[in-house]
Design a protein around this motif. Structure first.
Motif, PDB file in Angstrom:
ATOM      1  N   THR A 214      31.418  28.818  34.933  1.00  0.00           N
ATOM      2  CA  THR A 214      32.214  29.783  34.899  1.00  0.00           C
ATOM      3  C   THR A 214      32.336  30.730  36.195  1.00  0.00           C
ATOM      4  N   ILE A 215      31.182  30.776  36.792  1.00  0.00           N
ATOM      5  CA  ILE A 215      31.036  31.498  37.859  1.00  0.00           C
ATOM      6  C   ILE A 215      30.198  30.629  39.270  1.00  0.00           C
TER       7      ILE A 215
ATOM      8  N   THR B 240      39.856  34.931  33.044  1.00  0.00           N
ATOM      9  CA  THR B 240      38.684  35.415  33.204  1.00  0.00           C
ATOM     10  C   THR B 240      37.617  35.498  31.626  1.00  0.00           C
TER      11      THR B 240
ATOM     12  N   VAL C 109      34.056  34.370  31.393  1.00  0.00           N
ATOM     13  CA  VAL C 109      33.115  35.111  32.064  1.00  0.00           C
ATOM     14  C   VAL C 109      32.754  36.263  31.274  1.00  0.00           C
TER      15      VAL C 109
ATOM     16  N   ASP D 202      28.157  30.506  30.524  1.00  0.00           N
ATOM     17  CA  ASP D 202      27.575  30.169  31.855  1.00  0.00           C
ATOM     18  C   ASP D 202      28.569  29.021  32.368  1.00  0.00           C
TER      19      ASP D 202
ATOM     20  N   GLY E 208      32.154  40.958  35.458  1.00  0.00           N
ATOM     21  CA  GLY E 208      31.037  40.171  34.938  1.00  0.00           C
ATOM     22  C   GLY E 208      31.095  40.208  33.427  1.00  0.00           C
TER      23      GLY E 208
END
Length: 367
Positions: free
Chosen positions: A69-70, A167, A170, A175, A337
């Protein structure tokens, strides 16, 4: 929670039964649980040339690869999560709680908990949208999903129906993601059990499940048919589904707002944001069944120094039966985050619980 109906009892049995190999916590299929619901409407039909062909059950569906995701190159840049309230504010709040009446606070929290734990006979769908991106729509969806999961004892799903680069995963702390809403729409069958469905979902760390809209890549957006297929099918498995919609006036957002049991419109604490949200409320009032009675407005402060007078903003948005819940600025949410509920400011947690209670109270009104 008790009294939710036989369907919830069976679902909980599936989640807590010991598997056939004796391993605790591994659900086992139950042949006596039927997964059909004749009351659910069928998805809209399409011309034969464009209608997807039924998948041969003997042919396994192609499995997408997991995607982070990031980007790992950026993950370390998130830093340590900071608390929503400063140390001085937390100390002051603790002192005020010592001198305030504990009875009134307990009574209010008990009332909210009772509203959040109301039993349902079929799954409730709650749609969250806004007039533009970047106002906290996915954040509000994540807060609602986590709040429902904390208070309820039946299955809760948070579903992303936003654009390809949403988003929500996230914010929910995922993860990696693999199966998307569109992928699941192509493989759902009436014979699937809850344990089959959850194999395609992302388990959330503190409970509940997540279904993302994509793997975070630019691609084809979710279409109305896929959205309707998934939400209508998953209602039989999940007591509450929170849908993080695309922004209005997107087609999926309009469909979600029109078909949901309850709605949350996120309005930024700005003059143009409140003005645009006022127009959304006027549109909801013109729907054939007038959705205002099942709508809640979340007035979100995205900065600590907003100059718009909150009372004026609330008064401009107020409609009979439509509560406006202010969501204060929170340093933890502003950091971005994953959302850690323990790091939220006290006023943010209270606002999230109140918002969830208000929207749940309206969702159960719809039969």
């Amino acid at each position: 929670m008790t009294g939710g109906g036989d369907w919830q009892h069976h679902l909980l049995r599936e989640l807590t039964d010991v598997g056939s190999d004796g391993a605790p916590g591994v659900p086992s299929p139950r042949a006596d649980v039927q997964r059909t619901d004749a009351s659910l409407p069928e998805p809209p039909t399409t011309p034969p040339s464009t209608r997807p062909q039924p998948r041969d059950p003997r042919t396994p569906a192609p499995t997408p690869e997991s995607a982070p995701t990031i980007d790992p190159r950026l993950a370390h840049a998130l830093g340590s999560p900071q608390h929503g309230d400063s140390a001085a504010r937390r100390a002051g709040a603790s002192l005020r709680r010592l001198t305030a009446s504990a009875g009134q606070d307990v009574a209010e929290q008990t009332r909210f908990a009772q509203e959040l734990q109301q039993p349902v006979t079929t799954g409730r769908v709650i749609a969250v949208t806004s007039i533009r991106g970047g106002v906290g729509k996915s954040t509000v969806s994540a807060l609602l999903g986590r709040t429902f999961n904390h208070y309820r004892h039946d299955p809760v799903l948070t579903l992303e129906a936003d654009a390809a680069l949403g988003t929500l995963p996230v914010r929910m702390g995922a993860d990696t993601v693999r199966w998307s809403c569109g992928d699941l729409a192509r493989i759902l069958t009436p014979s699937m059990q809850l344990t089959d469905v959850t194999g395609y979902l992302v388990p959330v760390a503190d409970g509940g499940w997540l279904l993302p809209a994509s793997q975070g890549r630019v691609g084809a957006p979710l279409d109305v048919r896929a959205y309707r297929t998934v939400t209508l099918a998953l209602r039989r498995y999940f007591a509450v589904t929170v849908v993080d919609c695309e922004t209005l006036p997107g087609e999926v957002a309009r469909t979600a707002m029109d078909t949901a049991h309850a709605r949350v419109v996120v309005a930024p604490m700005t003059a143009e944001g409140v003005n645009g949200t006022r127009q959304v409320l006027d549109w909801l009032a013109q729907l054939p069944h007038s959705a205002l009675a099942t709508t809640v407005v979340a007035l979100s402060a995205g900065a600590p120094d907003t100059t718009l007078d909150p009372k004026t903003a609330v008064a401009h948005l107020r409609e009979p039966g439509v509560p406006v819940i202010p969501l204060p600025y929170d340093r933890h949410l502003a950091q971005g985050g994953p959302i850690h509920t323990a790091m939220l400011g006290r006023s943010t947690r209270d606002a999230a619980v109140r918002l969830a209670a208000e929207v749940m109270q309206r969702a159960v009104r719809v039969r």
